[in-house]
Design a protein around this motif. Structure first.
Motif, PDB file in Angstrom:
ATOM      1  N   PRO A  92       0.832  -1.201   0.000  1.00  0.00           N
ATOM      2  CA  PRO A  92       0.000   0.000   0.000  1.00  0.00           C
ATOM      3  C   PRO A  92       0.867   1.252   0.000  1.00  0.00           C
ATOM      4  O   PRO A  92       1.879   1.293   0.694  1.00  0.00           O
ATOM      5  N   ALA A 139       0.319   2.702   4.224  1.00  0.00           N
ATOM      6  CA  ALA A 139      -1.024   2.560   4.773  1.00  0.00           C
ATOM      7  C   ALA A 139      -1.315   1.098   5.109  1.00  0.00           C
ATOM      8  O   ALA A 139      -0.750   0.194   4.505  1.00  0.00           O
ATOM      9  N   LYS A 140      -2.202   0.919   6.075  1.00  0.00           N
ATOM     10  CA  LYS A 140      -2.585  -0.443   6.465  1.00  0.00           C
ATOM     11  C   LYS A 140      -3.821  -0.875   5.686  1.00  0.00           C
ATOM     12  O   LYS A 140      -4.733  -0.092   5.478  1.00  0.00           O
ATOM     13  N   ILE A 141      -3.808  -2.141   5.312  1.00  0.00           N
ATOM     14  CA  ILE A 141      -4.951  -2.678   4.586  1.00  0.00           C
ATOM     15  C   ILE A 141      -6.085  -2.965   5.556  1.00  0.00           C
ATOM     16  O   ILE A 141      -5.889  -3.628   6.565  1.00  0.00           O
ATOM     17  N   SER A 142      -7.238  -2.431   5.250  1.00  0.00           N
ATOM     18  CA  SER A 142      -8.368  -2.694   6.117  1.00  0.00           C
ATOM     19  C   SER A 142      -9.084  -3.950   5.640  1.00  0.00           C
ATOM     20  O   SER A 142      -9.505  -4.780   6.428  1.00  0.00           O
TER      21      SER A 142
END
Lengths: 140, 140
Positions: free
Chosen positions: A123, A127-130
Motif C-alpha cells: 500500500p 497505509a494499512k490494509i483494512s
DNA sequence: ATTTGTGCAAATCGTTTGCATCTGA
DNA sequence: TCAGATGCAAACGATTTGCACAAAT
C-alpha cells in the motif's frame, strides 16, 4: 419442518445483541431474527423493511436503517456497496468475496479459500490494509 | 513546459470523441479535455463540474452527468461504485484494480500485472465473467 | 430515573428526467 | 434541415435527521 421450541432462535439472537452491547429491543430483535435466523444473506434496507412488514413486525424504515448501521458498527453485519443505487448488508462478516449478477443485482458469497490473491503491491504511504474485496461481476 | 501549439491537445480529444461516435460539442470537448488531458484520473460528477466552473467552462451539472455516462457507454470511461454515496469515473478503462483510501475517499490505480488472482471458482450457472474488481481498502 | 431507541415526517444528497431551446453536421 | 445536445428546474429514490414519545436497564 420447524423447530418445536419457537423461542430457541430468539435466545441466540438476543444474546448476540447483548454481547455486541446493543439493547435487545423488540424491533432489533425482530430484525436480527430475520437476518440471522437462517444462513447468510445479503439484504438491502428496503428488502428487510418489506420482510418485516410481511411478518407484521411494526418497524419504521428509519429504524431499519438505524438497526442495520448499529449491527454493522458492532460487526454483526458488513456493508457492501457495489451498485451506487443502494447498499447491501451481508450477514457473513468473515473473510470472503462476492459474485455479483449484474442484471439481477443479486450477490453470492465466494469463500475466502476459493480465491487466492498471489501478489499485491505494498500500500502506498505505508497505509494499512483494512480489507481486500474481490467482486466478480457476472453478465448472465 | 507546455506544448507550444495549444490546439494539439484538442485535436486528439476531438478525434477521440469522433471515433467513439460522439458529437464533439463545446461542452463534451471541454469536459473531455479536463478528463483526458493529462494522466489517468478518478473523478466524481461534482468534482468535474467544479473544475469546469473554475475554468469558466459553461456547463450544467446535468450535462456533466450526461457526458460522463455517454463517455462510459463508449468505453472512454469506467464507472466505479465503491462508496454508496457517490460514483467515480475512471479514465483508465484497461484491466486494473484499486487502492481505496477510506478516510479521504481517494482512489489509486493498481496495474493489473501487480495483482495476480491464482484461483477463482467457476461462476454459478455457467455465467460469464464481465470483469473482476479488486479493491484494496486502506485504513490510513 | 435515566439513558437509549423508535416513529414520523421533513430534509438532504446524488442523480435523473421532461421539455423548450440551441447547435453541429 | 433536423437529429442530437444542452440547460434549467422539477422530480426522484435512497438515506438521514430532528424531535416528541416510548421502552429498556
Amino acid at each position: 419442518m420447524r423447530p418445536k421450541i419457537p423461542s430457541a432462535g430468539n435466545v441466540t439472537v438476543l444474546e448476540r445483541l447483548r454481547d455486541a452491547g446493543l439493547r435487545p429491543t423488540r424491533q432489533r430483535l425482530a430484525l436480527a431474527k430475520l437476518l440471522f435466523a437462517r444462513g447468510h444473506r445479503h439484504v438491502s434496507a428496503e428488502q428487510l423493511f418489506n420482510e418485516a412488514k410481511a411478518q407484521r413486525v411494526d418497524v419504521s424504515l428509519a429504524t431499519v436503517y438505524n438497526a442495520l448501521h448499529d449491527f454493522t458498527s458492532k460487526d454483526l453485519l458488513r456493508e457492501i456497496s457495489i451498485d451506487s443505487s443502494s447498499s447491501y448488508f451481508d450477514t457473513n462478516t468473515g473473510d470472503h468475496h462476492h459474485f455479483y449478477f449484474e442484471q439481477s443485482g443479486r450477490l453470492e458469497d465466494i469463500a475466502a479459500h476459493q480465491v487466492s490473491i498471489a501478489a499485491l503491491p505494498a500500500p502506498p504511504g505505508g497505509a494499512k490494509i483494512s480489507r481486500v474485496d474481490v467482486i466478480v461481476r457476472l453478465k448472465g
